[in-house]
Design a protein around this motif. Structure first.
Motif, mmCIF file in Angstrom:
data_model
loop_
_atom_site.group_PDB
_atom_site.id
_atom_site.type_symbol
_atom_site.label_atom_id
_atom_site.label_comp_id
_atom_site.label_asym_id
_atom_site.label_seq_id
_atom_site.Cartn_x
_atom_site.Cartn_y
_atom_site.Cartn_z
ATOM 1 N N ILE A 1 0.833 -1.206 0.000
ATOM 2 C CA ILE A 1 0.000 0.000 0.000
ATOM 3 C C ILE A 1 0.865 1.252 0.000
ATOM 4 O O ILE A 1 0.647 2.181 -0.779
ATOM 5 C CB ILE A 1 -0.938 -0.007 1.227
ATOM 6 N N THR B 1 2.628 1.778 -3.365
ATOM 7 C CA THR B 1 1.781 2.387 -4.394
ATOM 8 C C THR B 1 1.758 3.906 -4.232
ATOM 9 O O THR B 1 1.823 4.647 -5.222
ATOM 10 C CB THR B 1 0.347 1.833 -4.295
ATOM 11 N N CYS B 2 1.675 4.376 -2.998
ATOM 12 C CA CYS B 2 1.676 5.825 -2.749
ATOM 13 C C CYS B 2 2.994 6.459 -3.163
ATOM 14 O O CYS B 2 3.016 7.503 -3.830
ATOM 15 C CB CYS B 2 1.435 6.105 -1.264
ATOM 16 N N TRP C 1 -4.042 4.858 -6.639
ATOM 17 C CA TRP C 1 -3.190 5.755 -5.849
ATOM 18 C C TRP C 1 -4.005 6.491 -4.796
ATOM 19 O O TRP C 1 -3.573 6.633 -3.636
ATOM 20 C CB TRP C 1 -2.494 6.763 -6.767
ATOM 21 N N SER D 1 -4.911 4.040 -1.932
ATOM 22 C CA SER D 1 -3.748 3.760 -1.091
ATOM 23 C C SER D 1 -3.390 4.971 -0.233
ATOM 24 O O SER D 1 -3.039 4.831 0.945
ATOM 25 C CB SER D 1 -2.549 3.367 -1.957
ATOM 26 N N TYR E 1 -5.755 5.206 2.637
ATOM 27 C CA TYR E 1 -5.389 4.213 3.656
ATOM 28 C C TYR E 1 -4.234 4.754 4.510
ATOM 29 O O TYR E 1 -4.267 4.665 5.740
ATOM 30 C CB TYR E 1 -4.993 2.908 2.985
ATOM 31 N N TYR F 1 -11.321 2.906 2.838
ATOM 32 C CA TYR F 1 -9.863 2.755 2.826
ATOM 33 C C TYR F 1 -9.244 3.541 3.979
ATOM 34 O O TYR F 1 -8.343 3.039 4.672
ATOM 35 C CB TYR F 1 -9.287 3.232 1.492
#
Length: 352
Positions: free
Chosen positions: A35, A38-39, A56, A59, A62, A214
Motif C-alpha cells: 500500500i 503504491t503511494c 493511488w 492507497s 489508507y 480505505y
C-alpha cells in the motif's frame, strides 16, 4: 518490556478486524509495504501516469488513516506506547537510515512484510508467505540472540540496561483503561457492521463508501498496532529473546489475535465469496512460487527488523511522534522502495 496480554490481544483483534474487513469489502490485502509502495511510486517521475489514479487515491487514503490513527494514539489514547529518545547522536541517524533502506529494499523484493505475509499471508494459507515469515523471523531471532540487538538498541537510544534492574514480567491495565480498550473494539465492530449491512442491502450507496472505507481501514489498523505496543521497538524484539532477560511474548498475543481472526474469516467465509462487497473480484497476489528473491528479500528485511524492531506499519504510525530518527527511517524506506522501482523500469532487476 513487560508482557501486556490485554492490550496486545485487543490490538491484535483490531488488526484482524481491519484486514478482514478490508478484504471482504474491497477485495484487497492489507499489506503495508504494498500500500505504501503504491503511494510512493505514484508521485515519482517514472510513474507519473499513476498519480491521482483510483489505486493511488485509495492507497493514499489508507495511509492517511494510518497517520490520523497514529496521531490520535500519540496525543490522546496511548502516548506511553511510543518510542522516546532522550538525546540524539549521529549513530542513531545512521542506524535508522540504514534500517529504513534495508526494510524498503527487503520488503519490495519479498513483496510483503509482517502485515502482508505474516498476518494476511498465513491466514490465506500461502506457502510463499510461510516461507517469508520463517525467513525474516529466523533472521530477526539470530540478530537478537547472537548480536544482542536489544542491548545495542537500548545503548544507541541512550537507554542502557541497568544492572540488577527488576521489572515485572507482565502488567495489566487499570480497569478504566481496559474499559477504554474494550469500548474502542466495540465501536469498531459497530461501524463495520453498519457499513457491511448498509452496503450489502443498498447497492446505490456503495460508491459513497468505497473511498472512505480505505481511510477507516487504515485508521483501525493503526489503532491495533499502537494499542498492542508494536510501536515500541524493544517490545517487538523482546519476543525473539526467548529465555533471555528481555523476553516479552506480547507479539504472540498480537499475532494470535490477528492471524487466527483472519484465518477463520478468510477460510470460512470471505475467500469462498464470488466477489468482495465493493469490487468486481478479489485482488490476490499473482506470484505464488518460492524463489530466491523472496528468501533474499525476507532475509534483508529480517536483518533490519531484528536490529531495530521496526517494520513499515509501526514506522508509519510512529510518524506522529515527529522524532527525526523515525522520519529518517521512513524517508529511507521510500528510497528503498524507489530503488527497486527504478531498477525494474530500467530492466536492471527482473522482479515481479
Amino acid at each position: 518490556m513487560p508482557f501486556t496480554p490485554v492490550e496486545s490481544s485487543i490490538g491484535g483483534l483490531l488488526i484482524g478486524l481491519s484486514s478482514s474487513a478490508h478484504l471482504f469489502l474491497t477485495g484487497e490485502i492489507s499489506g503495508m509495504s504494498g500500500i505504501s509502495g503504491t503511494c510512493i511510486r505514484g508521485v515519482s517521475v517514472q510513474a507519473r501516469e499513476t498519480f491521482l489514479s483510483p489505486a493511488w487515491i485509495k492507497s493514499s487514503l489508507y495511509m492517511l488513516g494510518i497517520l490520523v490513527g497514529g496521531a490520535l494514539l500519540r496525543y490522546l489514547l496511548a502516548p506511553q506506547q511510543f518510542l522516546t529518545i532522550p538525546s540524539s547522536s549521529p549513530a542513531q541517524y545512521i542506524m535508522f537510515a540504514l534500517g529504513g533502506l534495508l526494510v524498503g529494499i527487503g520488503t519490495q523484493l519479498a513483496n510483503g512484510c509482517t502485515s502482508g505475509h505474516m498476518i494476511c499471508g498465513l491466514a490465506r494459507l500461502s506457502k510463499r508467505s510461510f516461507a517469508a515469515v520463517m525467513t525474516f523471523c529466523s533472521v530477526a531471532f539470530l540478530m537478537v540472540k547472537l548480536f544482542k540487538s536489544i542491548d545495542v538498541l537500548n545503548g544507541l537510544l541512550n537507554k542502557p540496561t541497568i544492572e540488577g534492574e527488576k521489572l515485572p514480567f507482565y502488567t495489566l491495565p487499570t480497569w478504566q483503561y481496559a474499559l477504554i480498550l474494550c469500548s474502542i473494539l466495540l465501536a469498531v465492530v459497530i461501524v463495520y457492521a453498519f457499513v457491511i449491512l448498509l452496503t450489502k442491502k443498498a447497492e446505490k450507496v456503495r460508491p459513497y463508501f468505497v473511498y472512505p472505507i480505505y481511510a477507516f481501514d487504515g485508521f483501525v489498523f493503526a489503532l491495533g498496532l499502537g494499542l498492542s505496543g508494536m510501536t515500541q521497538p524493544t517490545k517487538v524484539l523482546g519476543f525473539f529473546d526467548v529465555f533471555g532477560p528481555h523476553f516479552d511474548p506480547s507479539l504472540v498475543c498480537v499475532a494470535v489475535g490477528a492471524i487466527m481472526f483472519d484465518l477463520i474469516l478468510f477460510q470460512g467465509y470471505i475467500l469462498k465469496l464470488p466477489a468482495p462487497v465493493m469490487g468486481e473480484s478479489f485482488c490476490m497476489p499473482k506470484v505464488t512460487n518460492i524463489d530466491a528473491k523472496l528468501i533474499v528479500g525476507s532475509a534483508i528485511f529480517g536483518v533490519a527488523w531484528g536490529a531495530l524492531g521496526i517494520c513499515p506499519g509501526p514506522a508509519f504510525v510512529s510518524i506522529a511522534t515527529l522524532l527525526p530518527q523515525i522520519l529518517v527511517f521512513n524517508l529511507m524506506f521510500a528510497v528503498g522502495v524507489m530503488l527497486k522501482f527504478i531498477a525494474q523500469a530500467n530492466n536492471i532487476l527482473n522482479v515481479t
